[in-house]
Write a protein that holds these residues in place. Structure first.
Motif, PDB file in Angstrom:
ATOM      1  N   SER A  15       3.665   6.417 -14.394  1.00 30.67           N
ATOM      2  CA  SER A  15       2.912   7.095 -13.314  1.00 30.67           C
ATOM      3  C   SER A  15       2.862   8.596 -13.590  1.00 30.67           C
ATOM      4  CB  SER A  15       3.562   6.808 -11.968  1.00 30.67           C
ATOM      5  OG  SER A  15       4.877   7.336 -11.916  1.00 30.67           O
ATOM      6  N   GLU A  28       7.693  -5.686 -18.648  1.00 29.72           N
ATOM      7  CA  GLU A  28       6.675  -4.910 -17.939  1.00 29.72           C
ATOM      8  C   GLU A  28       7.153  -3.461 -17.836  1.00 29.72           C
ATOM      9  OE1 GLU A  28       5.448  -6.555 -14.255  1.00 29.72           O
ATOM     10  OE2 GLU A  28       5.392  -8.632 -14.983  1.00 29.72           O
ATOM     11  N   LEU A  66      -1.219   5.153 -11.490  1.00 34.92           N
ATOM     12  CA  LEU A  66      -0.202   4.174 -11.934  1.00 34.92           C
ATOM     13  C   LEU A  66      -0.769   3.352 -13.083  1.00 34.92           C
ATOM     14  CD1 LEU A  66       2.642   3.186 -10.873  1.00 34.92           C
ATOM     15  CD2 LEU A  66       1.389   1.310  -9.836  1.00 34.92           C
ATOM     16  N   HIS A 113       0.189   0.059 -15.282  1.00 31.02           N
ATOM     17  CA  HIS A 113       1.077  -1.114 -15.303  1.00 31.02           C
ATOM     18  C   HIS A 113       0.837  -1.885 -16.594  1.00 31.02           C
ATOM     19  CE1 HIS A 113       2.710  -4.862 -13.051  1.00 31.02           C
ATOM     20  NE2 HIS A 113       3.507  -4.455 -14.026  1.00 31.02           N
ATOM     21  N   VAL A 163       5.998   0.465 -16.152  1.00 27.57           N
ATOM     22  CA  VAL A 163       5.134   1.201 -15.218  1.00 27.57           C
ATOM     23  C   VAL A 163       5.229   2.687 -15.549  1.00 27.57           C
ATOM     24  CG1 VAL A 163       4.673   1.781 -12.813  1.00 27.57           C
ATOM     25  CG2 VAL A 163       5.401  -0.533 -13.413  1.00 27.57           C
TER      26      VAL A 163
END
Length: 470
Positions: free
Chosen positions: A426, A422, A364, A366, A424
């Motif tokens: 993955s 933000e 992940l 971030h 994310v």
């Protein structure tokens, strides 16, 4: 016969010129500026070119003055009779008075006649030219403002205006101002028009006693056309008593103001306390102020005979002292934890162990933006040689995947990353060989451009330990 008649006519026409040669007349203007209604003064010089003495009469053109003329009021000759010796000069003054209603910026012509007493044919007419300019005060201004004014009461003044010339004055700006009030009017004044304008004003009751000046100007096309200046006095109401007390302590101060009406008239009064914007933030009052403007806090009130009015203003900086200390500590902590920056954090979200070793890992990334709106942001991560991506990604797939000496390089591109946003990312990686012990995942990298420079931010480096063995 015809030739004789023509010759006689020529002789008759030339005879005045022959006589006029016996006289030589000049003039000199003694007034530089002549306004409508003014008087032009000329010094007339008469020379007798005869070989004998003679007496000459100087008379004005009788049709050049009122009531026959609408230009000249009268023409006055100081010495109307001149006794001049042979080949000599004598002088006299001629005063030409103009009517007030003539137009300026023009020249007007009249004449005086000089003739010999001994020979009526011995004469000449001498022109006098008067150039009239606009008066410096085209608009006459007067006012009935009082010599003494009591503050705190409504007052009014009359402004009397008069156009002094025979011309329409368009767009005349009348400015009425003093240290205490200001008013502006725009008028059109017709020739010789007289008008009265009434201006109402109120002198603030807090006005300091003393001498002040009223200035009234009339301008047209940025040119002064008239002015009026008068001094007046602001007097103090003798029936009002004022008391002021100040007290101070550690980071505190108090002002106490009292006004009492010991007279027999209702009056308007006011308190004004000078407080800058910072100080006002920490000041409280027993009565809310009526007006806060330009660093002044003002209360307006009326006092009946025998009444008093009290104001208390207390300034306390102790709260701000504590607040600054707390804010300073808080700011240091916030800046340390949440400083304006772009950050990327790498974490393992899911791990699958199979037959005693690591076989699958979900990674992940971030990304947080606390800097400003960014464009064309790149996120770069490397899957080491022991593993390979499973081609199972989250919401965003890599724009590029390249194999290198260290492993497989993955590149994600964000067209825009807003301030406070933000993201994310993955992905999953797997290994055909089971990994026992330590697995090191290299740092991910965020790259963007700011102020023409390339900025790179790195994540943490992950080290995963497998405790199982084959």
């Amino acid at each position: 016969m015809r030739k004789i008649v023509i010759l006689l006519i020529v002789i008759l026409l030339l005879t005045p010129n022959v006589y006029s040669q016996r006289l030589y007349v000049t003039d000199q203007s003694l007034i530089d500026k002549v306004y409508p209604g003014g008087t032009g003064v000329f010094e007339l010089s008469v020379r007798n070119n005869q070989n004998v003495a003679d007496t000459f009469f100087v008379t004005p053109d009788e049709f050049s003055v009122a009531p026959f003329s609408d230009i000249f009021e009268n023409i006055d000759i100081e010495e109307g009779t001149l006794q001049i010796k042979a080949n000599s000069v004598e002088k006299t003054l001629v005063r030409v008075r103009l009517r007030e209603d003539i137009k300026p910026d023009k020249s007007y012509r009249t004449f005086v006649r000089i003739r010999s007493s001994s020979n009526p044919n011995h004469k000449t007419d001498h022109d006098l030219i008067v150039s009239v300019i606009p008066p410096e005060q085209l608009v006459e201004i007067t006012s009935n403002i009082l010599d003494e004014i009591v503050p705190g009461r409504k007052s009014s003044i009359n402004i009397e205006l008069k156009n002094k010339i025979n011309v329409i004055l368009e767009d005349v700006i009348i400015l009425i101002e003093s240290e205490l009030f200001k008013e502006e009017l725009k008028l059109k004044l017709f020739p010789y028009q007289e008008t009265i304008k009434t201006i109402e004003f109120e002198i603030p009751p807090i006005t300091s006693p003393g001498d002040y000046t009223l200035i009234i100007t009339a301008t047209q096309e940025n040119k002064l056309r008239g002015s009026f200046v008068k001094d007046f006095k602001i007097i103090r109401n003798p029936n009002i008593n004022e008391k002021s007390e100040k007290d101070s302590g550690f980071l505190t101060s108090t002002i106490n103001l009292v006004k009492s009406n010991n007279g027999n008239l209702k009056v308007k009064e006011a308190f004004v306390v000078e407080l800058n914007g910072f100080k006002r933030m920490f000041t409280t009052y027993n009565i809310d102020p009526d007006k806060i403007d330009n660093g002044n806090v003002e209360w307006n009130f009326e006092l009946q005979p025998g009444e008093s009015f009290n104001i208390t203003a207390e300034t306390d900086y102790r709260s701000i002292f504590i607040f600054i200390i707390v804010l300073l500590v808080f700011s240091i902590v916030v800046y340390y934890l949440y400083g304006k920056k772009v950050s990327v954090k790498k974490a393992v979200f899911k791990v699958k162990d199979d037959k005693g070793g690591i076989s699958e890992i979900k990674v992940l990334l971030h990304i947080k933006n606390r800097l400003t709106n960014l464009k064309d942001v790149e996120i770069i991560d490397i899957a080491p040689n022991l593993v390979k991506p499973k081609h199972e990604f989250g919401t965003l797939k890599p724009a590029k995947m390249q194999r290198g000496g260290r492993g497989i390089r993955m590149l994600w591109t964000l067209k825009e990353l807003l301030d406070g946003e933000e993201r994310v990312i993955s992905y999953e990686i797997e290994s055909q060989l089971h990994i026992v012990g330590k697995l090191v995942l290299p740092r991910a990298k965020v790259r963007y451009k700011r102020k023409g420079k390339i900025v790179e931010v790195y994540s943490n480096k992950l080290t995963y330990f497998s405790t199982k063995e084959r």
